[in-house]
Scaffold this motif. Structure first.
Motif, mmCIF file in Angstrom:
data_model
loop_
_atom_site.group_PDB
_atom_site.id
_atom_site.type_symbol
_atom_site.label_atom_id
_atom_site.label_comp_id
_atom_site.label_asym_id
_atom_site.label_seq_id
_atom_site.Cartn_x
_atom_site.Cartn_y
_atom_site.Cartn_z
ATOM 1 N N MET A 1 -2.432 -0.187 1.551
ATOM 2 C CA MET A 1 -2.362 -0.789 0.228
ATOM 3 C C MET A 1 -3.753 -1.106 -0.297
ATOM 4 O O MET A 1 -4.688 -1.326 0.478
ATOM 5 C CB MET A 1 -1.549 -2.078 0.265
ATOM 6 C CG MET A 1 -0.099 -1.888 0.649
ATOM 7 S SD MET A 1 0.841 -0.908 -0.547
ATOM 8 C CE MET A 1 0.712 -1.915 -2.029
ATOM 9 N N GLY A 2 -3.863 -1.111 -1.613
ATOM 10 C CA GLY A 2 -5.160 -1.388 -2.214
ATOM 11 C C GLY A 2 -5.051 -2.266 -3.440
ATOM 12 O O GLY A 2 -4.005 -2.330 -4.090
ATOM 13 N N LEU B 1 -10.880 1.390 -7.122
ATOM 14 C CA LEU B 1 -10.435 0.682 -5.926
ATOM 15 C C LEU B 1 -11.497 -0.326 -5.516
ATOM 16 O O LEU B 1 -12.672 0.019 -5.415
ATOM 17 C CB LEU B 1 -10.189 1.682 -4.802
ATOM 18 C CG LEU B 1 -9.780 1.117 -3.450
ATOM 19 C CD1 LEU B 1 -8.354 0.574 -3.513
ATOM 20 C CD2 LEU B 1 -9.877 2.200 -2.374
ATOM 21 N N VAL B 2 -11.093 -1.574 -5.268
ATOM 22 C CA VAL B 2 -12.061 -2.575 -4.825
ATOM 23 C C VAL B 2 -11.812 -3.032 -3.398
ATOM 24 O O VAL B 2 -12.743 -3.485 -2.730
ATOM 25 C CB VAL B 2 -12.088 -3.804 -5.757
ATOM 26 C CG1 VAL B 2 -12.569 -3.403 -7.144
ATOM 27 C CG2 VAL B 2 -10.746 -4.499 -5.838
ATOM 28 N N ALA B 3 -10.576 -2.908 -2.907
ATOM 29 C CA ALA B 3 -10.284 -3.341 -1.547
ATOM 30 C C ALA B 3 -9.078 -2.575 -1.036
ATOM 31 O O ALA B 3 -8.163 -2.269 -1.799
ATOM 32 C CB ALA B 3 -10.017 -4.846 -1.496
ATOM 33 N N ARG B 4 -9.085 -2.321 0.264
ATOM 34 C CA ARG B 4 -8.006 -1.562 0.876
ATOM 35 C C ARG B 4 -7.662 -2.193 2.200
ATOM 36 O O ARG B 4 -8.556 -2.629 2.938
ATOM 37 C CB ARG B 4 -8.449 -0.114 1.080
ATOM 38 C CG ARG B 4 -7.466 0.756 1.826
ATOM 39 C CD ARG B 4 -7.952 2.174 1.906
ATOM 40 N NE ARG B 4 -9.180 2.297 2.670
ATOM 41 C CZ ARG B 4 -9.798 3.454 2.893
ATOM 42 N NH1 ARG B 4 -9.299 4.564 2.385
ATOM 43 N NH2 ARG B 4 -10.897 3.481 3.597
ATOM 44 N N ASN C 1 -11.278 -2.360 4.037
ATOM 45 C CA ASN C 1 -12.481 -1.764 3.458
ATOM 46 C C ASN C 1 -12.683 -2.337 2.071
ATOM 47 O O ASN C 1 -11.702 -2.648 1.378
ATOM 48 C CB ASN C 1 -12.347 -0.237 3.360
ATOM 49 C CG ASN C 1 -12.123 0.421 4.696
ATOM 50 O OD1 ASN C 1 -11.034 0.893 4.974
ATOM 51 N ND2 ASN C 1 -13.148 0.436 5.540
ATOM 52 N N TYR C 2 -13.951 -2.441 1.664
ATOM 53 C CA TYR C 2 -14.264 -3.030 0.361
ATOM 54 C C TYR C 2 -15.305 -2.203 -0.366
ATOM 55 O O TYR C 2 -16.181 -1.587 0.255
ATOM 56 C CB TYR C 2 -14.798 -4.452 0.542
ATOM 57 C CG TYR C 2 -13.825 -5.374 1.210
ATOM 58 C CD1 TYR C 2 -13.839 -5.562 2.587
ATOM 59 C CD2 TYR C 2 -12.859 -6.064 0.465
ATOM 60 C CE1 TYR C 2 -12.923 -6.391 3.209
ATOM 61 C CE2 TYR C 2 -11.948 -6.897 1.078
ATOM 62 C CZ TYR C 2 -11.989 -7.058 2.446
ATOM 63 O OH TYR C 2 -11.076 -7.883 3.052
ATOM 64 N N PRO D 1 -3.903 6.242 -1.034
ATOM 65 C CA PRO D 1 -4.080 6.496 -2.458
ATOM 66 C C PRO D 1 -2.857 6.083 -3.274
ATOM 67 O O PRO D 1 -1.764 6.010 -2.732
ATOM 68 C CB PRO D 1 -4.290 8.011 -2.513
ATOM 69 C CG PRO D 1 -3.634 8.541 -1.282
ATOM 70 C CD PRO D 1 -3.838 7.487 -0.235
ATOM 71 N N PRO D 2 -3.072 5.822 -4.568
ATOM 72 C CA PRO D 2 -1.986 5.268 -5.386
ATOM 73 C C PRO D 2 -0.946 6.312 -5.759
ATOM 74 O O PRO D 2 -1.242 7.267 -6.450
ATOM 75 C CB PRO D 2 -2.717 4.760 -6.635
ATOM 76 C CG PRO D 2 -3.933 5.615 -6.738
ATOM 77 C CD PRO D 2 -4.334 5.933 -5.333
#
Length: 113
Positions: free
Chosen positions: A33-34, A46-49, A57-58, A98-99
């Motif tokens: 999720m992100g 994307l800013v965070a996952r 990850n950021y 990915p979205p």
């Protein structure tokens, strides 16, 4: 699956907010999720996952200030945002990474004095 982000608002520079994203379906236990954001005139990024196993990850722009977490039992993912800056102003969305899910309405974060 419906995604509903909440928790945005107006905050002064240096302040904090905690965003939440609730999913109507049971997906979080199997999907990465992100959190994404879209500032006026810019593309959504994307800013965070957070991976299904918990690794995170950021983006460099938020590293050290934002923390993503998840509660699979509640089908909810969170974004704790600290030391907010005016350039963090944007509409924030959650999605798979990915979205591939339908985008929800997002929640507006405004950082301004």
């Amino acid at each position: 699956v419906q995604l509903q982000a909440s928790g945005g608002g107006l905050v002064q520079p240096g302040g904090s907010l905690r965003l939440s994203c609730a999913a109507s379906g049971r997906i979080f236990s199997i999907n990465d999720m992100g959190w994404y954001r879209q500032a006026p005139g810019n593309q959504r990024v994307l800013v965070a996952r957070i991976l299904s196993g918990g690794r995170t990850n950021y983006a460099d722009s938020v590293k050290g200030r934002f923390t993503i977490s998840r509660d699979n039992a509640k089908n909810t993912v969170y974004l704790q945002m600290n030391r907010l800056k005016p350039e963090d102003t944007a509409v924030y969305y959650c999605n798979a990474e990915p979205p591939f899910l339908s985008w929800g309405q997002g929640t507006l974060v405004t950082v301004s004095s």
